[in-house]
Design an enzyme around this catalytic site. Structure first.
Site, PDB file in Angstrom:
ATOM      1  N   ASP A  22       0.787  -1.245   0.000  1.00  8.90           N
ATOM      2  CA  ASP A  22       0.000   0.000   0.000  1.00  8.90           C
ATOM      3  C   ASP A  22       0.817   1.294   0.000  1.00  8.90           C
ATOM      4  O   ASP A  22       0.249   2.361   0.198  1.00  8.90           O
ATOM      5  CB  ASP A  22      -0.969   0.053   1.201  1.00  8.90           C
ATOM      6  CG  ASP A  22      -2.297  -0.619   0.870  1.00  8.90           C
ATOM      7  OD1 ASP A  22      -2.485  -0.998  -0.299  1.00  8.90           O
ATOM      8  OD2 ASP A  22      -3.134  -0.743   1.778  1.00  8.90           O
ATOM      9  N   LYS A  25       3.070   1.508  -5.016  1.00 15.06           N
ATOM     10  CA  LYS A  25       3.887   1.014  -6.130  1.00 15.06           C
ATOM     11  C   LYS A  25       3.114   0.972  -7.444  1.00 15.06           C
ATOM     12  O   LYS A  25       3.608   1.393  -8.485  1.00 15.06           O
ATOM     13  CB  LYS A  25       4.402  -0.406  -5.803  1.00 15.06           C
ATOM     14  CG  LYS A  25       5.270  -0.452  -4.560  1.00 15.06           C
ATOM     15  CD  LYS A  25       5.669  -1.878  -4.183  1.00 15.06           C
ATOM     16  CE  LYS A  25       4.495  -2.703  -3.691  1.00 15.06           C
ATOM     17  NZ  LYS A  25       3.874  -2.215  -2.446  1.00 15.06           N
ATOM     18  N   THR A  26       1.892   0.439  -7.371  1.00 13.33           N
ATOM     19  CA  THR A  26       1.114   0.291  -8.604  1.00 13.33           C
ATOM     20  C   THR A  26       0.656   1.655  -9.116  1.00 13.33           C
ATOM     21  O   THR A  26       0.705   1.933 -10.322  1.00 13.33           O
ATOM     22  CB  THR A  26      -0.073  -0.659  -8.364  1.00 13.33           C
ATOM     23  OG1 THR A  26       0.445  -1.897  -7.852  1.00 13.33           O
ATOM     24  CG2 THR A  26      -0.835  -0.938  -9.645  1.00 13.33           C
ATOM     25  N   HIS A  87       2.720  -7.568  -0.619  1.00 14.25           N
ATOM     26  CA  HIS A  87       2.254  -8.565   0.333  1.00 14.25           C
ATOM     27  C   HIS A  87       3.330  -9.607   0.591  1.00 14.25           C
ATOM     28  O   HIS A  87       4.007 -10.028  -0.323  1.00 14.25           O
ATOM     29  CB  HIS A  87       1.008  -9.298  -0.197  1.00 14.25           C
ATOM     30  CG  HIS A  87      -0.034  -8.374  -0.705  1.00 14.25           C
ATOM     31  ND1 HIS A  87      -0.948  -7.776   0.115  1.00 14.25           N
ATOM     32  CD2 HIS A  87      -0.270  -7.900  -1.946  1.00 14.25           C
ATOM     33  CE1 HIS A  87      -1.719  -6.982  -0.617  1.00 14.25           C
ATOM     34  NE2 HIS A  87      -1.326  -7.045  -1.867  1.00 14.25           N
TER      35      HIS A  87
HETATM   36  N1  LIG Z   1      -2.232  10.585  -1.027  1.00 10.20           N
HETATM   37  C1  LIG Z   1      -1.714   9.687  -1.827  1.00 10.20           C
HETATM   38  N2  LIG Z   1      -2.213   8.438  -1.852  1.00 10.20           N
HETATM   39  C2  LIG Z   1      -1.647   7.537  -2.699  1.00 10.20           C
HETATM   40  C3  LIG Z   1      -0.546   7.874  -3.506  1.00 10.20           C
HETATM   41  N3  LIG Z   1      -0.184   6.800  -4.224  1.00 10.20           N
HETATM   42  C4  LIG Z   1      -1.029   5.807  -3.869  1.00 10.20           C
HETATM   43  N4  LIG Z   1      -1.906   6.250  -2.947  1.00 10.20           N
HETATM   44  C5  LIG Z   1      -2.988   5.458  -2.349  1.00 10.20           C
HETATM   45  O1  LIG Z   1      -2.428   4.417  -1.573  1.00 10.20           O
HETATM   46  C6  LIG Z   1      -3.174   3.211  -1.715  1.00 10.20           C
HETATM   47  C7  LIG Z   1      -2.293   2.067  -2.165  1.00 10.20           C
HETATM   48  O2  LIG Z   1      -1.824   2.325  -3.471  1.00 10.20           O
HETATM   49  P1  LIG Z   1      -1.267   1.144  -4.418  1.00 10.20           P
HETATM   50  O3  LIG Z   1      -0.673   1.807  -5.611  1.00 10.20           O
HETATM   51  O4  LIG Z   1      -2.294   0.104  -4.632  1.00 10.20           O
HETATM   52  O5  LIG Z   1      -0.137   0.550  -3.487  1.00 10.20           O
HETATM   53  P2  LIG Z   1       0.801  -0.711  -3.755  1.00 10.20           P
HETATM   54  O6  LIG Z   1       2.125  -0.373  -3.121  1.00 10.20           O
HETATM   55  O7  LIG Z   1       0.814  -1.068  -5.195  1.00 10.20           O
HETATM   56  O8  LIG Z   1       0.084  -1.829  -2.906  1.00 10.20           O
HETATM   57  P3  LIG Z   1       0.308  -3.448  -2.978  1.00 10.20           P
HETATM   58  O9  LIG Z   1       0.487  -3.825  -4.418  1.00 10.20           O
HETATM   59  O10 LIG Z   1      -0.943  -3.989  -2.392  1.00 10.20           O
HETATM   60  O11 LIG Z   1       1.522  -3.717  -2.153  1.00 10.20           O
HETATM   61  C8  LIG Z   1      -4.313   3.532  -2.690  1.00 10.20           C
HETATM   62  O12 LIG Z   1      -5.456   3.864  -1.955  1.00 10.20           O
HETATM   63  C9  LIG Z   1      -3.784   4.740  -3.428  1.00 10.20           C
HETATM   64  O13 LIG Z   1      -4.788   5.568  -3.950  1.00 10.20           O
HETATM   65  C10 LIG Z   1      -0.046   9.228  -3.443  1.00 10.20           C
HETATM   66  O14 LIG Z   1       0.918   9.610  -4.119  1.00 10.20           O
HETATM   67  N5  LIG Z   1      -0.663  10.060  -2.590  1.00 10.20           N
HETATM   68 MG   LIG Z   2       0.367  -2.930  -6.085  1.00 10.81          MG
END
Ligand SMILES: Nc1nc2c(ncn2[C@@H]2O[C@H](COP(=O)(O)OP(=O)(O)OP(=O)(O)O)[C@@H](O)[C@H]2O)c(=O)[nH]1
Ligand SMILES: [Mg+2]
Length: 391
Positions: A22, A25-26, A87
């Site tokens: 979270d 990254k994505t 994860h």
């Molecule tokens: N405020 C803010 N929120 C963000 C930002 N980037 C991502 N988020 C929020 O953070 C949450 C997780 O974002 P993801 O891109 O799914 O994170 P991830 O690292 O890919 O997560 P996993 O693949 O599950 O490990 C989402 O609710 C996004 O909208 C950002 O630059 N600013």
């Molecule tokens: Mg992700």
């Protein structure tokens, strides 16, 4: 074929996002493709969050590769980018995926700072030979700048502790979310991050003159065409029409099609992420972990000596020592094989120790001195090692 062929105009590198669940990254991966796709004259296509964050079993079209890979182009380079999930369950992908990375973008939420998987990914990156890391301090839109300064210090310390030269590693404050929304301040920040990647991650040495070798990541069936294997070319080159051997499946066949990101190519070389169509091979004969190589160029074996670092409990490893008779899983290239550990006599290896051991795998795999691997047990990484000799 109507599809546009892949034209190699720029050096190709493999990078990826890693970091705690979270931390964004994505979102950042999607933002990078969006910002680059909007540059004048760009050949990058925007890949939305939803298209990155799912991994279908079957390719929808062509002999394309796993959707978690996206491609983009800066002014000077062509990148294949793998978005690694945070994860804990996916560390396995991280281990096998990261082994091919020329550099990594460590995503750290500026709101949360270092979390357990941030540290675990840095450790694994070091162990599997990722030599260059650029830090994206994400969610900078939402954080207090002074707190973000503290997070930056903490990240630099973590990197230094793992030999990454934390003082010189580029740390760029970004907001994947705001950049996706088109906010100019944050699209500029993404440009800054990409410049840091372009300049800080050097072009690796590619062993294009060595005999061809690719470790299979995925196997797909393309109706009417046959079986396709995907993966990164570890060394050498391969052309349509070349004979290859599939080690693990005991097959010799011919490459009848070659693609990268859905685009046909005449020849692939070390570092390329490709899909190979194999003549007359049944899908269930080939599996992830098999190795496709120039015939006769590698001899699989199962006994080797290794130097192994046993992770400490703090690093997510074991809390008790291991001894001769220990039987964990070995992750070698994309293969996952059980192996018996012999430490010699009554010696034990405590968490935090670096030891030499003899390993006997449950099956033959292509091995060579210097090859890195991870040791896993019950769904977690407990060790990281290097092959020092074959027996
Ligand atoms: N405020 C803010 N929120 C963000 C930002 N980037 C991502 N988020 C929020 O953070 C949450 C997780 O974002 P993801 O891109 O799914 O994170 P991830 O690292 O890919 O997560 P996993 O693949 O599950 O490990 C989402 O609710 C996004 O909208 C950002 O630059 N600013
Ligand atoms: Mg992700």
């Amino acid at each position: 074929m109507s599809k546009t062929a892949y034209v190699r105009t720029k050096p190709h590198l493999n990078i990826g996002t890693m970091g705690h669940v979270d931390h964004g990254k994505t979102t950042l991966t999607a933002a990078i493709t969006k910002v680059l796709s909007e540059r004048g004259g760009s050949s990058t296509s925007y890949v939305s969050f939803d298209r990155i964050d799912r991994a279908p079993e079957e390719a929808q079209r062509g002999i394309t590769i796993n959707i978690a890979h996206v491609e983009y182009e800066t002014d000077t380079r062509h990148y294949a980018h793998v978005d690694m999930p945070g994860h804990a369950d996916y560390i396995k992908n991280m281990v096998t995926g990261a082994a091919q990375l020329d550099g990594a973008i460590l995503v750290v939420s500026a709101l949360d700072g270092i979390m357990p998987q941030t540290a675990e990914h840095v450790l694994l990156a070091r162990q599997v030979g990722v030599d260059h890391i650029v830090v994206a301090l994400n969610k900078a839109d939402a954080g207090d700048p002074e707190l973000i300064d503290l997070v930056e210090l903490e990240v630099r310390e973590l990197l230094s502790a793992h030999g990454y030269g934390g003082d010189t590693v580029p740390v760029v404050r970004v907001s994947g979310l705001k950049a996706l929304e088109g906010d100019p301040r944050w699209t500029a920040a993404i440009e800054g991050l990409l410049d840091a990647v372009d300049t800080y991650v050097p072009m690796p040495v590619r062993y294009t003159d060595a005999p061809f070798l690719l470790s299979v990541e995925n196997v797909l069936t393309i109706t009417g065409r046959g079986t396709v294997v995907t993966g990164a070319v570890e060394r050498g080159t391969v052309r349509v029409g070349d004979r290859v051997q599939v080690l693990g499946a005991d097959i010799e066949t011919v490459v009848t099609g070659l693609e990268t990101f859905g685009k046909p190519m005449e020849s692939a070389e070390a570092g390329d992420n490709v899909a190979l169509l194999l003549r007359g091979v049944e899908r269930d004969r080939v599996r992830r972990g098999h190795v496709v190589a120039a015939p006769g160029s590698v001899t699989p074996s199962r006994r080797f000596t290794a130097q192994v670092y046993v992770l400490s409990a703090k690093e997510g490893g074991r809390s008790t020592p291991v001894a001769t008779g220990y039987r964990p899983q070995f992750y070698i290239r994309t293969a996952d094989v059980v192996g018996d550990v012999d430490l010699g006599g009554t010696a034990v290896a405590r968490p935090g120790d670096t030891v030499t051991m003899t390993v006997e795998l449950g099956r033959d795999v292509p091995l060579e001195s210097g090859l890195g691997f991870a040791i896993r047990e019950g769904g977690r990484t407990v060790g990281a090692g290097t092959v020092t000799g074959l027996l």
